[in-house]
Design an enzyme around this catalytic site. Structure first.
Site, PDB file in Angstrom:
ATOM      1  N   SER A 115      -4.160  12.608   3.561  1.00 38.33           N
ATOM      2  CA  SER A 115      -3.034  12.846   2.673  1.00 38.33           C
ATOM      3  C   SER A 115      -2.309  14.136   3.084  1.00 38.33           C
ATOM      4  O   SER A 115      -1.831  14.245   4.212  1.00 38.33           O
ATOM      5  CB  SER A 115      -3.526  12.888   1.225  1.00 38.33           C
ATOM      6  OG  SER A 115      -2.463  12.853   0.311  1.00 38.33           O
ATOM      7  N   ASP A 122       0.097   1.985  -1.059  1.00 38.27           N
ATOM      8  CA  ASP A 122       0.210   3.440  -0.968  1.00 38.27           C
ATOM      9  C   ASP A 122       1.663   3.792  -0.674  1.00 38.27           C
ATOM     10  O   ASP A 122       2.254   3.260   0.271  1.00 38.27           O
ATOM     11  CB  ASP A 122      -0.698   3.947   0.156  1.00 38.27           C
ATOM     12  CG  ASP A 122      -0.674   5.460   0.338  1.00 38.27           C
ATOM     13  OD1 ASP A 122      -0.035   6.157  -0.478  1.00 38.27           O
ATOM     14  OD2 ASP A 122      -1.289   5.939   1.303  1.00 38.27           O
ATOM     15  N   HIS A 156      -3.974   4.699  -2.003  1.00 37.30           N
ATOM     16  CA  HIS A 156      -4.059   6.099  -1.630  1.00 37.30           C
ATOM     17  C   HIS A 156      -5.303   6.747  -2.237  1.00 37.30           C
ATOM     18  O   HIS A 156      -5.560   6.640  -3.433  1.00 37.30           O
ATOM     19  CB  HIS A 156      -2.806   6.862  -2.097  1.00 37.30           C
ATOM     20  CG  HIS A 156      -2.695   8.209  -1.472  1.00 37.30           C
ATOM     21  ND1 HIS A 156      -2.168   8.402  -0.214  1.00 37.30           N
ATOM     22  CD2 HIS A 156      -3.061   9.444  -1.909  1.00 37.30           C
ATOM     23  CE1 HIS A 156      -2.200   9.686   0.083  1.00 37.30           C
ATOM     24  NE2 HIS A 156      -2.753  10.339  -0.919  1.00 37.30           N
TER      25      HIS A 156
END
Length: 383
Positions: A164, A318, A348
């Site tokens: 991320s 995501d 995610h």
């Protein structure tokens, strides 16, 4: 599929304006944060950091674990106690959390026990704005590269890795070190559902997954603004695309465009959007979004073609999926070898949640076991 279970859980959590990591005793946590926020005793971010501390690492008899400082940046170093026939692989790990959350307490994936792993605790927003996190990761990486012999690491097998926001930082560090002759060349970069641009929050994946946890579309912009400016002013204008002047939008369209997304990723809930009115005052507050150290997708080809071999993991559900797809294309167009693994039922944050607090998301473990660790195991010493 993992998605129906996740959506059921988050129906319960929808009163929460930020998402906890499915921590134990979640009902008291929700109640407490609402009370603390309303009374002004504690911000959502502060409380969020508390509940996101994650599982505590126990003592591992197979590892030496040290908390150190690399160029004044806190790091945790994991070194195998077992003897090795030669220098080991080195992994620099930058945690995710929107540049706002995350700590050295984040659990490292299984499978790194034969490597020397350095987990970096970079400074967090909003207290520390861009480029603080990037500079900390770069400084820690440079220190490690200068002292590989001390840690028994092979200079030809150093990898940067992040998930991320950590994937964003890994990409930025890789770009900065590309072509440098005063440091060992990075062997690879591992980018796990990375966020790589803040120009367009209306790419297909943002439209399709705007309300899919763990990362909502609005929260992606919110975190990017907190990292950049320390506040989320003008978030609506950024979401609409009013923050980028037409000439820059045209310049970067060759890299940031739905046209570069394969058609199979556009069949689910995507509609073409017309141009929005440019607001110059907003651009003045966010113009550093055009800096590659913040948005690595915008790096020039002269930098991208020097990057190391890359592994990119994306998830279908995501909002950041298309950032990974666009970067994959940029790397391949510049002759960089890319291994891409797409979790068709992934969302995610799934890598961190594949088996967490009673919730089981096997596709997250599949993403680690079948691709990530198999891929890195190929990096054997050169003889």
């Amino acid at each position: 599929s993992a998605l129906p279970l996740l959506l059921t859980v988050f129906e319960f959590l929808k009163i929460f304006s930020f998402v906890t990591p499915l921590a134990p005793n979640i009902t008291p946590a929700i109640t407490q944060t609402l009370i603390l926020e309303k009374t002004g005793l504690c911000s959502q971010i502060t409380f969020g950091r508390y509940v996101r501390q994650g599982r505590k690492l126990g003592l591992d008899p197979k590892l030496f674990i040290q908390d150190l400082q690399f160029n004044e940046v806190p790091v945790r170093v994991y070194q195998p106690k077992a003897t090795s026939d030669g220098p080991r692989r080195g992994i620099l790990f930058f945690h995710g959390g929107g540049w706002v959350f995350g700590s050295l307490g984040k659990i490292l994936p299984e499978g790194t026990s034969d490597s020397v792993v350095v987990s970096v605790q970079y400074r967090l927003a909003p207290e520390h704005k861009y480029p603080a996190a990037y500079e900390d990761c770069l400084n820690a990486t440079q220190h490690f590269l200068q002292h590989l012999e001390h840690y028994g690491v092979d200079p030809a097998r150093v990898i940067v890795c992040g998930d991320s926001a950590g994937g964003n930082l890994a990409a930025a560090v890789s770009q900065t070190l590309a072509g440098r002759s005063d440091f060992p060349k990075l062997r690879a970069q591992i980018l796990i559902y990375p966020g790589l641009q803040a120009l367009d929050f209306n790419l297909p994946s943002y439209q399709q997954n705007r309300g899919v946890p763990l990362l909502f579309r609005e929260r992606a912009a919110f975190f990017a603004l907190l990292y950049l400016n320390g506040d989320a002013l003008h978030m609506q204008e950024v979401l609409e695309g009013s923050h980028i002047p037409p000439d820059l939008r045209l310049k970067y369209r060759k890299w940031v465009s739905p046209d570069n997304i394969p058609e199979e990723f556009k069949v689910r809930g995507v509609k073409p959007l017309g141009p929005t009115d440019f607001i110059a005052e907003v651009y003045e507050t966010v113009k550093r979004f055009c800096e590659p150290n913040l948005c690595p997708l915008l790096a020039e080809d002269s930098v991208v073609h020097q990057l190391p071999e890359s592994f990119i993991l994306t998830c279908e559900y995501d909002v950041l999926r298309d950032d990974g797809l666009l970067y994959k294309k940029r790397l391949e167009d510049n002759g960089v070898r890319v291994t891409w693994y797409h979790l068709e039922d992934g969302f995610h944050g799934i890598i961190s949640l594949y088996d967490y607090c009673g919730f089981s998301f096997p596709s997250g473990k599949r993403g680690l076991d079948k691709q990530f660790f198999e891929w890195t195991s190929w990096f054997v010493p050169v003889v």
